[in-house]
Design a protein around this motif. Structure first.
Motif, PDB file in Angstrom:
ATOM      1  N   UNK A 271       6.427  15.533 -37.800  1.00 12.70           N
ATOM      2  CA  UNK A 271       7.114  15.024 -39.153  1.00 12.70           C
ATOM      3  C   UNK A 271       8.126  16.175 -39.403  1.00 12.70           C
ATOM      4  N   UNK A 272       8.948  15.839 -40.132  1.00 11.21           N
ATOM      5  CA  UNK A 272      10.253  16.820 -40.429  1.00 11.21           C
ATOM      6  C   UNK A 272       9.733  18.029 -41.349  1.00 11.21           C
ATOM      7  N   UNK A 273       8.560  17.586 -42.195  1.00 16.54           N
ATOM      8  CA  UNK A 273       8.227  18.788 -43.149  1.00 16.54           C
ATOM      9  C   UNK A 273       7.041  19.574 -42.493  1.00 16.54           C
ATOM     10  N   UNK A 274       6.273  19.088 -41.570  1.00 15.39           N
ATOM     11  CA  UNK A 274       5.038  19.732 -40.983  1.00 15.39           C
ATOM     12  C   UNK A 274       3.934  19.583 -41.866  1.00 15.39           C
ATOM     13  N   UNK A 275       4.029  19.049 -43.150  1.00 12.59           N
ATOM     14  CA  UNK A 275       3.029  18.760 -44.026  1.00 12.59           C
ATOM     15  C   UNK A 275       2.785  17.551 -44.645  1.00 12.59           C
ATOM     16  N   UNK A 276       2.899  16.525 -43.943  1.00 11.40           N
ATOM     17  CA  UNK A 276       2.443  15.201 -44.441  1.00 11.40           C
ATOM     18  C   UNK A 276       0.799  15.189 -44.665  1.00 11.40           C
ATOM     19  N   UNK A 277       0.425  14.114 -45.122  1.00 10.47           N
ATOM     20  CA  UNK A 277      -1.172  14.111 -45.370  1.00 10.47           C
ATOM     21  C   UNK A 277      -1.854  14.267 -43.899  1.00 10.47           C
ATOM     22  N   UNK A 278      -1.235  13.582 -43.013  1.00 10.01           N
ATOM     23  CA  UNK A 278      -1.655  13.657 -41.424  1.00 10.01           C
ATOM     24  C   UNK A 278      -1.788  14.954 -41.193  1.00 10.01           C
ATOM     25  N   UNK A 279      -0.325  15.680 -41.165  1.00 15.67           N
ATOM     26  CA  UNK A 279      -0.218  17.062 -40.630  1.00 15.67           C
ATOM     27  C   UNK A 279      -1.332  17.863 -41.305  1.00 15.67           C
ATOM     28  N   UNK A 280      -1.504  17.874 -42.713  1.00  5.72           N
ATOM     29  CA  UNK A 280      -2.430  18.669 -43.080  1.00  5.72           C
ATOM     30  C   UNK A 280      -4.001  18.552 -42.986  1.00  5.72           C
ATOM     31  N   UNK A 281      -4.251  17.120 -42.690  1.00  8.40           N
ATOM     32  CA  UNK A 281      -5.825  16.931 -42.455  1.00  8.40           C
ATOM     33  C   UNK A 281      -6.109  17.415 -41.086  1.00  8.40           C
ATOM     34  N   UNK A 282      -5.333  16.967 -40.219  1.00  7.51           N
ATOM     35  CA  UNK A 282      -5.450  17.275 -38.700  1.00  7.51           C
ATOM     36  C   UNK A 282      -5.522  18.925 -38.289  1.00  7.51           C
ATOM     37  N   UNK A 283      -4.316  19.436 -39.140  1.00  4.53           N
ATOM     38  CA  UNK A 283      -4.352  20.898 -39.019  1.00  4.53           C
ATOM     39  C   UNK A 283      -5.651  21.667 -39.580  1.00  4.53           C
TER      40      UNK A 283
END
Length: 233
Positions: A204-216
């Motif tokens: 993702x462009x932000x690195x911080x979508x819901x999926x990004x955050x949850x997986x991180x």
């Protein structure tokens, strides 16, 4: 707030509420005695009566923000440390995503927080409880400290990225339009074979979508779990 307040109705809570709105709209740097008074429709000596200096107003504002943030956090009752961490930090993020004023004061003014003892005390009370979860799970004090730092820095960093991206789109806070706009990268990626492969699956462009955050968050928890696993002989 528009119009003038009735005589004698001004109190600390009204002043702090106006200061918080101003911080959300323009940043803490724009919160001054005169600007808060103007927002309330009163003369600045009326605000000075309650807060002698701007520093007094800012300290009280930060303390109020931390207390409001603590109250808004969901209560996590799980005895499983992994489940607790996931729910706590997802709740931490959700509260600050939904409230630009709290984001500005709790995250944006993280360094300034140390100058308000009342804000520090409220923060320490919350942090102490979260460290207790890690210590009871079996982490050493050193490991518990690093774990909390990592989770806090990761969560706040994702929030900063989202808010910056939202601001570039003219939004006041992260939301559905941001999520939709953040899923693609601009430009032709044909000359970047590795990036092209990854973008098709998890980028993702932000690195911080819901999926990004949850997986991180899941990756961090998995890494912490390895600290508690016995070393093979």
């Amino acid at each position: 707030m528009t119009g003038r307040l009735p005589r004698g109705s001004l109190d600390r809570d009204l002043i702090l509420a106006a200061a918080e709105r101003l911080a959300a709209e323009a940043g803490l740097g724009e919160v001054t005695i005169r600007r808060v008074a103007a927002a309330l429709g009163v003369q600045h000596p009326a605000v000075h009566y309650h807060f002698a200096r701007r520093d007094d107003l800012v300290d009280a504002l930060l303390a109020r923000a931390v207390e409001r943030f603590n109250e808004a956090l969901p209560v996590v009752e799980s005895d499983d440390w992994e489940d607790h961490l996931r729910h706590y930090w997802e709740g931490f993020r959700a509260v600050l995503r939904a409230d630009p004023a709290l984001f500005e004061l709790v995250v944006g003014q993280w360094a300034r927080m140390g100058r308000s003892q009342q804000a520090l005390d409220s923060s320490y009370l919350r942090i102490d409880a979260q460290l207790g979860v890690l210590l009871r799970a079996g982490f050493s004090p050193e490991q518990a400290g690093y774990a909390y730092h990592l989770l806090s820095t990761y969560t706040r960093g994702c929030l900063v990225s989202e808010y910056q991206f939202a601001g570039s789109l003219g939004a006041t806070a992260p939301g559905e339009p941001l999520e939709a706009s953040a899923k693609t990268l601009p430009g032709d990626l044909g000359q970047y074979p590795n990036l092209s492969k990854v973008v098709a699956h998890s980028w993702s462009y932000t690195f911080a979508t819901d999926a990004d955050y949850t997986n991180g968050l899941a990756i961090i928890v998995q890494g912490l779990r390895a600290w508690l696993e016995p070393t093979p002989l």
